[in-house]
Design an enzyme around this catalytic site. Sequence first.
Site, PDB file in Angstrom:
ATOM      1  N   PHE A 207       0.826  -1.219   0.000  1.00 12.73           N
ATOM      2  CA  PHE A 207       0.000   0.000   0.000  1.00 12.73           C
ATOM      3  C   PHE A 207       0.855   1.261   0.000  1.00 12.73           C
ATOM      4  CE2 PHE A 207       0.726  -1.044   4.514  1.00 12.73           C
ATOM      5  CZ  PHE A 207       1.289   0.138   4.962  1.00 12.73           C
ATOM      6  N   GLU A 209       0.124   4.790   2.127  1.00 17.63           N
ATOM      7  CA  GLU A 209      -0.786   5.448   3.067  1.00 17.63           C
ATOM      8  C   GLU A 209      -0.296   6.838   3.421  1.00 17.63           C
ATOM      9  OE1 GLU A 209      -1.740   3.424   6.738  1.00 17.63           O
ATOM     10  OE2 GLU A 209      -2.559   1.671   5.685  1.00 17.63           O
ATOM     11  N   HIS A 332      12.066  -6.252   5.303  1.00 16.24           N
ATOM     12  CA  HIS A 332      11.665  -7.259   6.291  1.00 16.24           C
ATOM     13  C   HIS A 332      11.562  -8.688   5.756  1.00 16.24           C
ATOM     14  CE1 HIS A 332       7.417  -5.401   5.612  1.00 16.24           C
ATOM     15  NE2 HIS A 332       7.541  -6.440   4.847  1.00 16.24           N
ATOM     16  N   ASN A 333      12.061  -8.938   4.540  1.00 16.96           N
ATOM     17  CA  ASN A 333      12.179 -10.321   4.032  1.00 16.96           C
ATOM     18  C   ASN A 333      13.553 -10.463   3.402  1.00 16.96           C
ATOM     19  OD1 ASN A 333       9.502 -10.681   4.678  1.00 16.96           O
ATOM     20  ND2 ASN A 333       8.849 -11.252   2.626  1.00 16.96           N
ATOM     21  N   ASP A 383      -2.702  -2.116  10.558  1.00 12.86           N
ATOM     22  CA  ASP A 383      -3.703  -2.383   9.534  1.00 12.86           C
ATOM     23  C   ASP A 383      -4.262  -1.058   9.037  1.00 12.86           C
ATOM     24  OD1 ASP A 383      -6.352  -1.686  10.982  1.00 12.86           O
ATOM     25  OD2 ASP A 383      -5.278  -2.968  12.410  1.00 12.86           O
ATOM     26  N   MET A 384      -5.008  -1.101   7.938  1.00 13.18           N
ATOM     27  CA  MET A 384      -5.424   0.135   7.269  1.00 13.18           C
ATOM     28  C   MET A 384      -6.475   0.945   8.047  1.00 13.18           C
ATOM     29  SD  MET A 384      -7.945  -1.055   4.253  1.00 13.18           S
ATOM     30  CE  MET A 384      -7.562  -2.705   3.745  1.00 13.18           C
ATOM     31  N   SER A 388      -0.290   2.767  12.630  1.00 11.89           N
ATOM     32  CA  SER A 388       1.045   2.247  12.373  1.00 11.89           C
ATOM     33  C   SER A 388       1.985   2.897  13.372  1.00 11.89           C
ATOM     34  CB  SER A 388       1.480   2.557  10.941  1.00 11.89           C
ATOM     35  OG  SER A 388       0.669   1.866  10.015  1.00 11.89           O
ATOM     36  N   HIS A 407       7.549  -6.991  12.318  1.00 15.19           N
ATOM     37  CA  HIS A 407       7.463  -6.240  11.053  1.00 15.19           C
ATOM     38  C   HIS A 407       6.089  -5.649  10.797  1.00 15.19           C
ATOM     39  CE1 HIS A 407       5.098  -9.415   9.327  1.00 15.19           C
ATOM     40  NE2 HIS A 407       5.231  -8.977   8.097  1.00 15.19           N
ATOM     41  N   ALA A 409       1.517  -5.940  12.058  1.00 19.44           N
ATOM     42  CA  ALA A 409       0.519  -6.406  13.012  1.00 19.44           C
ATOM     43  C   ALA A 409       0.479  -7.929  13.043  1.00 19.44           C
ATOM     44  CB  ALA A 409      -0.849  -5.849  12.630  1.00 19.44           C
TER      45      ALA A 409
END
Length: 484
Positions: A207, A209, A332-333, A383-384, A388, A407, A409
């Site tokens: 996303f 945001e 984060h990966n 979450d949206m 955050s 990383h 929720a």
Amino acid sequence: MGEKIPLERIDANRWRIPMRYNDDMHVPGMIYADDELIESIVNDNALQQVVNVATLPGIVGHSLGMPDIHWGYGFPVGGVAATDAETGVISPGGIGFDINCGVRLLATDLLYDQVKGKVSELADQLYNTLPSGVGTDGMRILSADEMRDVMVHGAQWAVDAGYGLAEDLEVTEENGCLEGADPSTVSKHALERGRKQLGSLGSGNHFCEVQVVDHIYDQEVANVLGIGRKGQVVTTLHCGSRGIGHQVAEEFINLAESKQKEYGFELVDKQLACLPINSVDGQAYLGAMRCAANFAWANRQLLMHGVRQSFANIFGRKARPKDLPLVYDVCHNIAKMEEYEVDGQLRKLCVHRKGATRSFPAGHPAIPEKYRAVGQPVLIPGDMGRYSFMLVGDHGSMEQTFGSCCHGAGRRLSRTAAKKAIGNKELLELLEKRGITVRVHSKNLLSEESPQAYKDAQQVVNVVHNAGLAKLVVRLKPVVVVKG
DNA sequence: ATGTCC
């Protein structure tokens, strides 16, 4: 099978899975969670995956689970595993399909009061500027030669091509480029998939945001990061390496699976398939993984440029690109070669972070100079519909979790269960009622990402804060959500 | 996450 996995309570935030549970475990498991979060974790297969990861050849310390842990491919999402860099293995499933999925946050000079009259216009502008959705082309189509340059140089390529500013690289993890990327290990097909997708958001939980600073936990640190005003508008991007990361992961998972016998590995789950780090195959995966990671950093750099253009278009001289500074970019990966003290000995380790963020404490040389006194910024999207967070790394991460924390929720409901829980129309209305303006490419995917599909991010960050892995700095509330 | 099945 089916036997309850024993959890030994260490303290308010930590639970150990003892080695006696399973003869194949080389190290104990350690889960970070409070009383409530541990309930949802126990009801997931993630704990079994923490046990499985503890059986990996050459794993050291603990098989770690962060409070946002949930079931994933072989390894749990929200998991950390460190293996000996000389004698250990690397497992593509321990990095995941979206190589260098990550988050970056831009600050602005604007306060919410200056933006609220133009929220709808801004949402449209962002939605039209940032390509999103499954299989969509990016802002820029590359030649094969350009694609190779992107894979080798990462975010630097994007800056050289006119996307963003040189100073952006200083506040990007690894300066937006991992050394050792080897395009010769990336298949033609993977290269082809990536060539058309640079500067695209993708789908799923990715996303853009626009958010507002709504609570400040640590004013001093928030000031250093440039996000210290309540009501200040910021923008967060969450996305990864799109098709190239997926293709690289798939090909090397298949390769690893086909070679388990040859390397003499007998793993409890074939999805753990791994390669000796010091082998041609292991090195090839690392070379390809780094190419995909570098692509992801260039990708976020192009998208950020699009965000800056969007703000400039709407707010004119009040939002010039230099007025929207990048605060930080985390991945984060990823797997990284890092040094840690294990049982009193300094060892070079391969740290697999899958749905886990690096969280180096103050003073660490890898932190940009301007933040070194406060710690590495750690961005935790929730979450949206709720919030955050921005944290900074704390010292406990070096002693406990190989410099890592959560990383996000963490998923609570499967995508199917989430769709059953709320309809798209109902969810859109709920978000609008909360003052969140949503622009989504594929409306039928929205329910899968509904707030109730996720754990409460506040609970998750409280655990890493209380466990000493990272320190809370600010909380952010969403006002615009743009998604695939 | 993902050309959501080569």
